[in-house]
Design a protein around this motif. Structure first.
Motif, PDB file in Angstrom:
ATOM      1  N   ILE A 189       3.310  11.675  -8.369  1.00  8.87           N
ATOM      2  CA  ILE A 189       2.597  12.234  -9.524  1.00  8.87           C
ATOM      3  C   ILE A 189       1.839  13.491  -9.119  1.00  8.87           C
ATOM      4  N   VAL A 190       1.138  13.393  -7.975  1.00  8.19           N
ATOM      5  CA  VAL A 190       0.345  14.534  -7.512  1.00  8.19           C
ATOM      6  C   VAL A 190       1.249  15.728  -7.216  1.00  8.19           C
ATOM      7  N   ARG A 191       2.341  15.482  -6.499  1.00  6.11           N
ATOM      8  CA  ARG A 191       3.255  16.577  -6.158  1.00  6.11           C
ATOM      9  C   ARG A 191       3.828  17.248  -7.408  1.00  6.11           C
ATOM     10  N   ARG A 222       0.829  -1.191   0.000  1.00  2.00           N
ATOM     11  CA  ARG A 222       0.000   0.000   0.000  1.00  2.00           C
ATOM     12  C   ARG A 222       0.871   1.251   0.000  1.00  2.00           C
ATOM     13  N   ARG A 223       1.900   1.219   0.806  1.00  5.94           N
ATOM     14  CA  ARG A 223       2.761   2.395   0.935  1.00  5.94           C
ATOM     15  C   ARG A 223       3.453   2.720  -0.379  1.00  5.94           C
ATOM     16  N   SER A 224       3.972   1.673  -1.050  1.00  6.67           N
ATOM     17  CA  SER A 224       4.715   1.951  -2.270  1.00  6.67           C
ATOM     18  C   SER A 224       3.775   2.475  -3.350  1.00  6.67           C
ATOM     19  N   LEU A 225       2.547   1.945  -3.379  1.00  4.28           N
ATOM     20  CA  LEU A 225       1.547   2.460  -4.312  1.00  4.28           C
ATOM     21  C   LEU A 225       1.277   3.933  -4.031  1.00  4.28           C
ATOM     22  N   LEU A 226       1.125   4.216  -2.748  1.00  3.52           N
ATOM     23  CA  LEU A 226       0.821   5.568  -2.315  1.00  3.52           C
ATOM     24  C   LEU A 226       1.923   6.532  -2.723  1.00  3.52           C
ATOM     25  N   SER A 227       3.172   6.119  -2.510  1.00  2.35           N
ATOM     26  CA  SER A 227       4.253   7.056  -2.752  1.00  2.35           C
ATOM     27  C   SER A 227       4.372   7.374  -4.251  1.00  2.35           C
ATOM     28  N   ARG A 228       4.081   6.383  -5.084  1.00  4.87           N
ATOM     29  CA  ARG A 228       4.082   6.635  -6.528  1.00  4.87           C
ATOM     30  C   ARG A 228       2.999   7.636  -6.890  1.00  4.87           C
ATOM     31  N   GLU A 229       1.811   7.395  -6.307  1.00  4.54           N
ATOM     32  CA  GLU A 229       0.689   8.302  -6.509  1.00  4.54           C
ATOM     33  C   GLU A 229       1.038   9.699  -6.004  1.00  4.54           C
ATOM     34  N   THR A 230       1.649   9.754  -4.823  1.00  5.13           N
ATOM     35  CA  THR A 230       2.019  11.030  -4.224  1.00  5.13           C
ATOM     36  C   THR A 230       2.985  11.799  -5.121  1.00  5.13           C
TER      37      THR A 230
END
Lengths: 274, 286
Positions: B37-39, B27-35
């Motif tokens: 892109i957003v940033r 979950r964390r690694s998915l999140l950080s990739r998403e984060t």
């Protein structure tokens, strides 16, 4: 009118005379219970009219009947949530409200609290009853284990499937070690496969110990016969049939429908429900 | 026949029906990739806005007197930070913001829970509450200033009138969202009134209370700055009023930017606390 439980095809066995002392073996007694709901402006609606019913300790009784027949009202009376407008209800010889410590309660919806993990949901009833933390934790773990959910103890309810949620509810109920289990269509919300496995888990639990009294409301006649010792049909506000299910235990649920006796009882009760 | 004492391991097929992510690592690694892109996208939007601002300034649009470039604004911020003007005023504003938020947030939450539990009282009071909440707060500012003086109390009072009603409606809605089945079950399991309140009603209401407090924090900032704009001895609103009246627009823009930054920071902090407190909710509901 008092109906005594009987077996098929023989007519009613002798039964017990009314007024006979039965303090020792009686878990729940409905004495001429009537219930009339006042409706807004309209005419009062009578749901129950003189229900007499006695449940022996350790007996598994299913209440069946059409929807609106007052099954759930009877069950709510046992839980002390509503009072009858006439007659009386006693649970373990006491007022229902005072007998709540003897009661386990299960509903069609699991009613798990979403902010508690599976484990803490199982602990919930114990917590309300003031059981110390270490003790309630070990009891809860034991019962999670018994419903095969030890691996899910830390999960939140939204992370569980419907079947798992209802098994958590089952563990929560059992953790209280209730003398009487009051169940309102506890498996109705499950799909057929899940339903069968949770039912089997439930029957296994119930059959594996010295028997607890069960009052089980369902609209599913097959479920009633498969699980219960006794099926009571409620109709027109009264007990219209009270039948013993003379199928031996332990029962294996998927196979029970092949039993000839099951079929006979099913057909008979179907006629009674109308 | 199975017995209750059988081994604790569930058969493998029963482990399948866990919904949603349970492996924290994945979950964390998915999140950080998403984060990431957003940033990245956020940075692009920021640069685009800055470019548009620069364009408008060099075209002296819409009015020459208003046109100040990002560079001029930056140099004001730099000087003001050096002189300490920015810090003392930011501190003054934030102090009032937090005071109003804590006091009115607590009072509004308590009142909201109480009204949620007492529908009849609520019916009596609703027209009065609606009327009070509809009053333009800016019109109340002179009243508070006369009553309390040109000081922090006046700012806090004005901001409180905003925060209180937001917290109230959040808490009231939260308490109302209780599921009747939870109450029914808890009652039969032996819960008294106090236990129902602590173990059911308050947790049920928490998400709505939190959402309201998050919104309330921003409104507290708006209320305090509004009050400072009318009259104050210190604070970012007072600085804006001063620089507006002397047409030092680069300073006005700089302070507005700073206010935006403060709001974003406060919101992020609240978001962090919310995620921690409401970690039991499915991600989509957070």
């Amino acid at each position: 009118m008092t109906m005594t439980p009987h077996t098929l095809p023989a007519p009613a066995d002798a039964g017990r005379a009314p007024g006979e002392a039965r303090e020792i073996d009686e878990a729940i007694a409905f004495n001429g219970v009537g219930m009339t709901y006042s409706t807004n402006g309209g005419r009062p609606r009578q749901v129950l009219d003189g229900v007499d019913l006695r449940l022996a300790r350790g007996e598994f009784t299913a209440l069946v009947g059409r929807s609106g027949s007052g099954k759930t009202t009877l069950l709510n009376m046992v839980a002390g949530l509503v009072d009858p407008t006439s007659g009386s209800v006693t649970v373990m010889g006491r007022r229902p409200r005072d007998a709540r410590p003897h009661l386990g309660f299960m509903l069609a919806r699991d009613a798990l609290l979403p902010w508690r993990s599976a484990l803490r949901n199982v602990e919930y009833g114990l917590e309300l009853r003031g059981v110390p933390k270490a003790e309630r934790r070990s009891v809860a773990l034991h019962w999670l284990d018994a419903v095969h959910l030890r691996h899910a103890e830390r999960l939140w309810p939204w992370q569980l499937s419907q079947g798992m949620r209802q098994r958590v509810a089952l563990a929560r109920t059992w953790a209280l070690d209730p003398d009487i289990l009051v169940m309102d269509e506890p498996f109705a919300a499950l799909d057929m496969n899940t339903r069968q496995s949770v039912q089997q888990r439930f029957v296994d639990l119930w059959q594996s110990e010295e028997h607890r009294t069960v009052l089980f409301v369902t609209h599913d006649l097959g479920e009633a016969i498969a699980l219960a010792d006794r099926v009571v049909v409620i109709g027109g506000g009264r007990v219209v049939e009270d039948l013993k299910v003379d199928i031996e235990r332990p029962r294996d649920l998927p196979l029970i429908t092949l039993n000839r006796r099951y079929e006979e009882i099913y057909q008979h009760l179907r006629g009674r429900i109308g | 026949m199975r017995t209750i004492d059988e081994p604790s391991l569930a058969p493998p097929e029963e482990r399948e029906d866990v919904i949603g992510p349970t492996g924290a690592g994945r979950r964390r690694s998915l999140l950080s990739r998403e984060t990431l892109i957003v940033r990245g996208a956020q940075l692009m939007v920021g640069l685009l806005l800055l470019g548009l601002w620069q364009l408008a300034a060099s075209a002296r649009w819409p009015e020459p007197v208003l046109a100040r470039s990002p560079g001029q604004t930056a140099s004001y911020l730099f000087d003001a930070a050096g002189s300490g003007e920015l810090w003392s005023n930011t501190r003054a504003t934030l102090k009032a913001v937090l005071a109003a938020w804590v006091l009115a947030g607590a009072a509004g939450t308590v009142a909201g829970v109480a009204l949620g539990l007492a529908p009849r009282v609520e019916r009596v009071l609703t027209p009065y509450l609606d009327a009070a909440n509809a009053m333009p707060r800016i019109a109340l500012a002179p009243l508070f200033i006369v009553a309390l003086g040109i000081n922090t109390s006046a700012k806090v009072a004005l901001a409180s009138t905003l925060v209180f009603f937001i917290a109230l409606s959040g808490a009231r809605a939260g308490v109302r969202s209780t599921d009747a089945e939870w109450l029914r079950l808890s009652t039969v399991l032996g819960a008294g009134k106090r236990q129902l309140f602590v173990k059911v009603l308050i947790p049920v209401a928490t998400p709505a209370i939190f959402a309201a407090l998050r919104l309330g924090l921003i409104y507290s900032l708006l209320g305090v700055v509004g009050s400072e704009l009318i009259s104050a001895r210190d604070g970012l609103g007072q600085l804006i009023a001063y620089y507006s009246s002397t047409f030092r627009m680069e300073a006005v823009y700089g302070i507005l930017l700073l206010l935006g930054l403060v709001a974003v920071t406060l919101n992020q902090l609240m978001g962090l606390a919310e995620r921690r407190l409401l970690r039991w909710q499915p991600p989509a509901d957070r």
